[in-house]
Design a protein around this motif. Structure first.
Motif, PDB file in Angstrom:
ATOM      1  N   LEU A  88      -4.656   5.566   5.316  1.00 34.08           N
ATOM      2  CA  LEU A  88      -5.707   5.011   4.333  1.00 34.08           C
ATOM      3  C   LEU A  88      -6.172   6.562   3.147  1.00 34.08           C
ATOM      4  N   ARG A  89      -5.330   7.461   3.747  1.00 35.66           N
ATOM      5  CA  ARG A  89      -5.952   8.685   2.919  1.00 35.66           C
ATOM      6  C   ARG A  89      -5.184   8.350   1.922  1.00 35.66           C
ATOM      7  N   PHE A  99      -6.960   8.867  -1.966  1.00 41.25           N
ATOM      8  CA  PHE A  99      -6.567  10.274  -2.299  1.00 41.25           C
ATOM      9  C   PHE A  99      -6.383   9.374  -4.215  1.00 41.25           C
ATOM     10  N   SER A 100      -5.859   8.400  -4.046  1.00 41.63           N
ATOM     11  CA  SER A 100      -5.416   7.860  -5.710  1.00 41.63           C
ATOM     12  C   SER A 100      -6.660   7.359  -6.141  1.00 41.63           C
ATOM     13  N   SER A 137      -3.052   0.507 -11.346  1.00 39.19           N
ATOM     14  CA  SER A 137      -3.261   1.102 -10.500  1.00 39.19           C
ATOM     15  C   SER A 137      -3.639   1.102  -9.403  1.00 39.19           C
ATOM     16  N   ILE A 138      -5.164   1.376  -9.928  1.00 41.97           N
ATOM     17  CA  ILE A 138      -6.448   1.772  -9.000  1.00 41.97           C
ATOM     18  C   ILE A 138      -6.473   0.099  -8.177  1.00 41.97           C
ATOM     19  N   HIS A 139      -6.373  -1.059  -8.642  1.00 36.51           N
ATOM     20  CA  HIS A 139      -6.145  -2.318  -8.375  1.00 36.51           C
ATOM     21  C   HIS A 139      -5.143  -2.516  -7.081  1.00 36.51           C
ATOM     22  N   ASP A 140      -3.979  -1.978  -7.284  1.00 32.14           N
ATOM     23  CA  ASP A 140      -3.414  -1.961  -6.221  1.00 32.14           C
ATOM     24  C   ASP A 140      -2.994  -1.153  -5.244  1.00 32.14           C
ATOM     25  N   LEU A 178      -5.227  -1.043   0.952  1.00 29.86           N
ATOM     26  CA  LEU A 178      -6.249  -0.655   1.886  1.00 29.86           C
ATOM     27  C   LEU A 178      -6.523  -2.261   2.775  1.00 29.86           C
ATOM     28  N   ASN A 179      -6.776  -3.429   1.575  1.00 34.01           N
ATOM     29  CA  ASN A 179      -6.558  -4.226   1.710  1.00 34.01           C
ATOM     30  C   ASN A 179      -6.127  -5.358   2.652  1.00 34.01           C
ATOM     31  N   ARG A 180      -5.171  -5.116   3.175  1.00 37.81           N
ATOM     32  CA  ARG A 180      -3.795  -5.283   3.477  1.00 37.81           C
ATOM     33  C   ARG A 180      -3.823  -4.577   5.053  1.00 37.81           C
ATOM     34  N   LEU A 181      -4.011  -3.220   4.841  1.00 35.05           N
ATOM     35  CA  LEU A 181      -3.985  -2.787   6.452  1.00 35.05           C
ATOM     36  C   LEU A 181      -5.625  -3.336   7.317  1.00 35.05           C
ATOM     37  N   VAL A 182      -6.703  -2.981   6.278  1.00 30.36           N
ATOM     38  CA  VAL A 182      -7.763  -3.843   7.205  1.00 30.36           C
ATOM     39  C   VAL A 182      -7.171  -5.393   7.422  1.00 30.36           C
TER      40      VAL A 182
END
Length: 481
Positions: free
Chosen positions: A233-234, A238-239, A261-264, A269-273
């Motif tokens: 998550l970090r 951070f990015s 880049s922000i969307h990626d 994050l969405n995939r991990l959740v």
């Protein structure tokens, strides 16, 4: 103390001993008394017959009882009894003790009658008055009963000592298990117990040690999970934070490249959740499956098309090795597509450039047993990231086995049993590109098992890996299709 297992076991053994030894002693006493009575009666009857024969012969020879006193004394010396002989008028004519000759016989119970030519000529009284035999019999039986009681007491004491020793031997491992469980309850997961036997207690100790190993491993995985999730998550956070702050400070333009880049990072994050939520639902048994008869090749084609861009970028060939007549399986196509995508993503992460990833299918009778000849990696026959090959049709069995093979680095044997545990990774690196989150294979296992199938892996270091899973075939329709 009274409620402890050791005390209750001792009390139970004592009760069993008291009942069993008491019953045995009572039975032995009564049996001895009965046998002794029978022996004495038989002995007496034999003596009676001797008395009748001897005294009858004496009367026949002497035609009377004159001079019979020495014979009675001799008979009493041989038998140890007190004998009285009365004539047919009831007058005592002989007394082995020599005291009652000439006196009336009185009301004593006659023992033997002596007859001559059909007429009663005398009566023998055996031990008149207090019975010497009765007193001797009482003394004998009392001695036997005392011996039985002493033997029973000694046996009970010995059995009690053995019970204490055996209870310690039996309950010692149980008490060790109890102490280990209490220590584990306080958080000490390093507790183990010694396995000293191969009986049920030994099996319990082995099961406890296996459970402790599993708990310790799960605790390690839990700690790693917290660290891994925080780490994964970090990085995207951070990015995103850095890019947003740069935009706010005017150091970065919010153009398409920056927003992409922000969307990626947000998608990461969405995939991990979503992975975490998917795993939680699967382990809780709350996954909803929308199963229907589905042609297996359609699911495979969709999974390959989704993996094709990444495979093209890495220069990895994707091979489809399905039978000519693709089987119809009873599945939730979306969930099984997710399984294939997870396995393909895992294979792509470990397959070098110019490598090959193959999806194949074969017949399978029951889940959990691999077929002979499965796991081979056929070479691509067509150029491009996706090459299709057609093999012979599957036999009509209950399950179909799907395999995803790669020509990557392979997996060491010690890691194979743990591949499908959550957050377990062969690569200790925490980079998603190499180590992954450790969730994909765990989700794949849950989804396959939710369909009634099994999933397992085979691998050789330096030769690549093959992941197999089984799916149930759809029941044929009314027309046999």
């Amino acid at each position: 103390m009274i409620h402890s297992l050791r005390t209750r076991l001792l009390l139970a053994f004592v009760l069993v001993l008291v009942v069993s030894l008491g019953g045995m002693s009572l039975f032995a006493s009564r049996s001895t008394s009965t046998q002794f009575h029978g022996f004495m009666q038989t002995r007496a009857e034999m003596g009676y017959r001797r008395f009748q024969v001897l005294l009858g012969a004496y009367y026949s020879q002497n035609q009377g009882w004159a001079g019979v006193q020495p014979l009675l004394v001799q008979m009493a010396d041989l038998t140890g009894d007190h004998l009285l002989l009365a004539d047919n008028r009831g007058t005592i004519v002989g007394d082995s003790a020599g005291k009652m000759v000439g006196q009336p016989a009185g009301k004593w119970q006659p023992t033997v009658t002596i007859s001559y030519q059909g007429a009663q000529v005398g009566t023998v009284y055996l031990n008149p008055g207090p019975s010497v035999d009765a007193l001797g019999e009482t003394a004998f039986l009392s001695s036997v009963n005392r011996s039985l009681l002493l033997s029973a007491g000694a046996a009970a004491l010995l059995a009690l000592v053995l019970t204490v020793v055996l209870s310690r031997r039996i309950l010692g491992p149980v008490e060790s298990l109890t102490r280990a469980v209490r220590a584990m309850e306080l958080g000490d997961l390093g507790q183990r117990v010694r396995v000293e036997s191969s009986d049920e207690v030994g099996e319990l100790a082995r099961a406890f040690n296996a459970m402790a190993d599993s708990l310790a491993r799960n605790e390690d995985l839990r700690r790693n999970m917290v660290s891994d999730v925080a780490h994964e998550l970090r990085n995207p956070l951070f990015s995103i934070r850095g890019q947003v702050e740069a935009i706010q400070d005017g150091l970065l333009e919010p153009d398409a490249s920056t927003m992409g880049s922000i969307h990626d990072d947000l998608m990461l994050l969405n995939r991990l959740v979503e992975d975490l939520q998917e795993l939680a639902l699967a382990e809780a048994g709350q996954l909803r499956l929308d199963k229907s008869p589905t042609v297996l090749s359609e699911v495979v084609h969709r999974a390959l098309r989704a993996a094709e861009p990444e495979a093209t970028a890495k220069g990895v060939a994707l091979v489809e090795n399905l039978p000519t007549e693709s089987p119809v399986v009873e599945i939730d196509s979306g969930r099984i597509g997710q399984v294939l995508q997870n396995l393909l993503r895992n294979a792509l992460a470990h397959t070098p450039e110019r490598g090959t990833i193959t999806i194949s299918a074969g017949s399978h009778q029951a889940p959990g047993t691999s077929n002979q000849g499965q796991g081979t990696r056929p070479k691509a026959q067509e150029q491009g990231p996706v090459a299709r090959r057609q093999d012979s049709a599957l036999s009509t069995l209950h399950f179909v086995e799907v395999s995803v093979s790669d020509t990557g680095s392979g997996i060491p044997p010690e890691h194979l049993p743990h591949l499908f545990e959550r957050f377990y990774r062969v690569d200790p690196s925490r980079a998603r590109s190499t180590g992954g989150s450790g969730i994909g294979l765990a989700i794949a296992r849950q989804l396959v098992e939710a369909h009634g199938g099994k999933i397992w892996a085979e691998s050789e270091v330096g030769e690549g890996s093959t992941f197999h899973f089984t799916l149930p075939l759809a029941a044929p329709g009314p027309d046999g299709a």
